[in-house]
Design a protein around this motif. Structure first.
Motif, mmCIF file in Angstrom:
data_model
loop_
_atom_site.group_PDB
_atom_site.id
_atom_site.type_symbol
_atom_site.label_atom_id
_atom_site.label_comp_id
_atom_site.label_asym_id
_atom_site.label_seq_id
_atom_site.Cartn_x
_atom_site.Cartn_y
_atom_site.Cartn_z
ATOM 1 N N GLY A 86 -53.276 64.500 -29.504
ATOM 2 C CA GLY A 86 -53.309 63.730 -30.831
ATOM 3 C C GLY A 86 -54.343 62.766 -31.093
ATOM 4 N N PHE A 87 -54.781 62.503 -32.263
ATOM 5 C CA PHE A 87 -55.806 61.571 -32.533
ATOM 6 C C PHE A 87 -55.324 60.687 -33.965
ATOM 7 N N CYS A 88 -55.142 59.643 -33.504
ATOM 8 C CA CYS A 88 -54.840 58.612 -34.584
ATOM 9 C C CYS A 88 -55.777 57.806 -35.154
ATOM 10 N N VAL A 89 -56.239 57.893 -36.546
ATOM 11 C CA VAL A 89 -57.217 57.454 -37.378
ATOM 12 C C VAL A 89 -56.675 56.209 -38.143
ATOM 13 N N ASN A 90 -57.059 54.872 -37.435
ATOM 14 C CA ASN A 90 -56.128 53.942 -38.335
ATOM 15 C C ASN A 90 -57.041 53.324 -39.420
ATOM 16 N N VAL A 91 -57.058 53.620 -40.604
ATOM 17 C CA VAL A 91 -57.869 52.840 -41.556
ATOM 18 C C VAL A 91 -57.130 52.137 -42.612
ATOM 19 N N SER A 92 -56.180 51.534 -42.128
ATOM 20 C CA SER A 92 -55.148 50.816 -43.120
ATOM 21 C C SER A 92 -55.354 49.439 -42.996
ATOM 22 N N VAL A 93 -54.322 48.775 -43.750
ATOM 23 C CA VAL A 93 -54.077 47.344 -43.686
ATOM 24 C C VAL A 93 -52.750 47.049 -43.498
ATOM 25 N N ASP A 94 -52.283 45.817 -42.964
ATOM 26 C CA ASP A 94 -50.958 45.570 -42.714
ATOM 27 C C ASP A 94 -50.165 46.358 -41.788
#
Length: 455
Positions: A86-94
């Motif tokens: 799996g690949f998690c692409v985190n481009v979020s806030v909070d």
């Protein structure tokens, strides 16, 4: 239609957390430069205003916030379904970068983000003092996790345009300066060698110098915070204490500055918000300008990376900080917010490609103190027809580069961006934004008319 290079295959599920300005910029680059199973691509966001973009592509959308209470239950099955890595692409806030990164490590998934982000409420927690709310403190949590559990699935932290791409710019700029001032040297291969070259070249300071000249077609309404990228992200970092990497050549310290009691000691922080602190800087289009000394991870990481030590004694370190002049509507919005005693406006608005009349985002590094005075090297990104605002493009391009890096070294490290090959980073990032960006360098701000452009 152009034929884009496919750099890697992602053989497991892709989970993108957040679908704001950076997520929308990153998605087409993943489509363009990676092979993957679209049926295993999932996007999670608490807002669904742009869901139609995903629906048109047949990408699954989960309309939900990722929180401290639900992140394990929500993300684990998504990142492990159907086999492959799996690949998690985190481009979020909070969302806590550290907690999600460590979850990915536990389940064997790859991970990237653009900033060390805490859970919602951290930046405005009255129980936390100024030092605890600094990016220095947040960065130390990632470094501690790496020391505690080295190896494992690759996780790349703080790799967007800045922090991220600007670290590669510094290396390329330093090589150019070293040549221009007549040094005899071999290209550095280690952290210590880079620091020695910076000292030998006479680099005293590094500005992450950025100017956003994009203009909206309509004037900013009162009591609306307008920006060309995440309003929430800009307000959060703008209200954190001003921070900067502190150089060994500095003979004066601001009276309201403080030093950290633990960690590398590479930075100081000030007892005032970064977005209410001005610094003088320079960019090719804006020329001499005042920018906000907004805290950013690269202000600390670059200063730390180029620190030269002998035992416990620090021999050399450049001063490093962000000097950001956002679009004029954002400057006015920030001024309006501080007029409200720092209370954010009730309404926010991110300009999209249809609302921008003209302008560019100019992001680079200004290395100064050497024999040639100062040298700016960076990216000048213009908005092509029907494209995204230029800030989105720069961050997404760097994110694409880190996806390639993480996929290519799937079980090696947890770390921050400091690639040994700045040329490869420049080429892959530039290919991702071909047709809308140019690399630019200016040897001396006093000779801006000699600004030369390359590739």
């Amino acid at each position: 239609m152009p034929k884009w290079p496919v750099h890697a295959r992602i053989d497991g599920p892709i989970v993108m957390i957040g679908f704001g300005s950076i997520g929308k910029g990153t998605l087409p680059l993943i489509e363009r430069h990676f092979s993957y199973d679209k049926k295993r691509f999932v996007v999670i966001d608490p807002e669904d205003k742009d869901r139609k973009i995903l629906d048109q592509r047949g990408i699954r959308f989960i309309h939900q916030a990722v929180t401290k209470d639900n992140y394990r239950h929500l993300l684990t099955p998504l990142l492990t379904a159907g086999g492959g890595q799996g690949f998690c692409v985190n481009v979020s806030v909070d969302t806590s970068s550290l907690d999600i990164m460590e979850l990915c490590r536990e389940i064997g998934a790859l991970y990237i983000d653009t900033v060390v982000e805490p859970w919602k409420g951290f930046y405005f927690d009255p129980k936390l003092g100024p030092e605890a709310r600094t990016n220095y403190a947040l960065r130390e949590t990632i470094l501690a996790a790496r020391r505690k559990r080295p190896g494992g699935p690759t996780a790349v932290s703080c790799c967007g345009a800045n922090p991220g791409m600007v670290s590669w710019f510094v290396k390329r700029a330093l090589l150019t300066i070293a040549n221009d001032v007549g040094l005899k040297f071999k290209e550095p291969k280690s952290r210590e060698e880079w620091a020695r070259l910076g000292k030998k070249a006479g680099i005293k300071g590094i500005h992450i110098a950025e100017r956003d000249t994009q203009r909206a077609k309509q004037p900013k309404p009162m009591n609306v915070f307008v920006n060309t990228w995440s309003v929430e992200g800009f307000i959060a970092e703008g209200l954190q204490p001003a921070e900067l990497g502190w150089g060994t050549h500095e003979k004066w310290t601001p009276p309201n500055a403080a030093r950290h009691k633990t960690g590398s000691g590479a930075a100081i922080y000030m007892l005032q918000p970064g977005a209410n602190t001005r610094v003088r800087s320079w960019t090719p289009t804006g020329q001499a300008q005042q920018g906000f000394l907004v805290t950013h991870n690269e202000s600390i990481s670059i200063a730390d990376y180029f620190t030269l030590r002998k035992g416990r004694k620090t021999l050399y370190r450049p001063t490093c900080h962000y000097a950001y002049h956002p679009c004029n509507d954002a400057v006015l919005s920030m001024h309006e917010m501080f007029g409200r005693a720092g209370a954010p406006q009730e309404d926010v608005h991110i300009l999209d490609e249809h609302e921008i009349a003209d302008g560019i985002d100019e992001l680079g590094v200004l290395l100064y103190g050497h024999k040639k005075n100062a040298y700016w090297y960076g990216s000048r990104t213009r908005k092509p027809a029907s494209s995204k605002p230029t800030k989105w493009i720069s961050v997404a391009a760097s994110k694409c580069r880190c996806l390639i890096s993480a996929r290519s070294s799937a079980r090696t490290r947890t770390g921050r961006p400091s690639p040994a090959d700045p040329d490869f980073s420049r080429k892959t990032s530039t290919s991702a934004i071909r047709g809308s960006s140019e690399m630019c360098s200016c040897t001396d701000p006093r000779e801006a008319n000699k600004c030369k452009r390359a590739a």
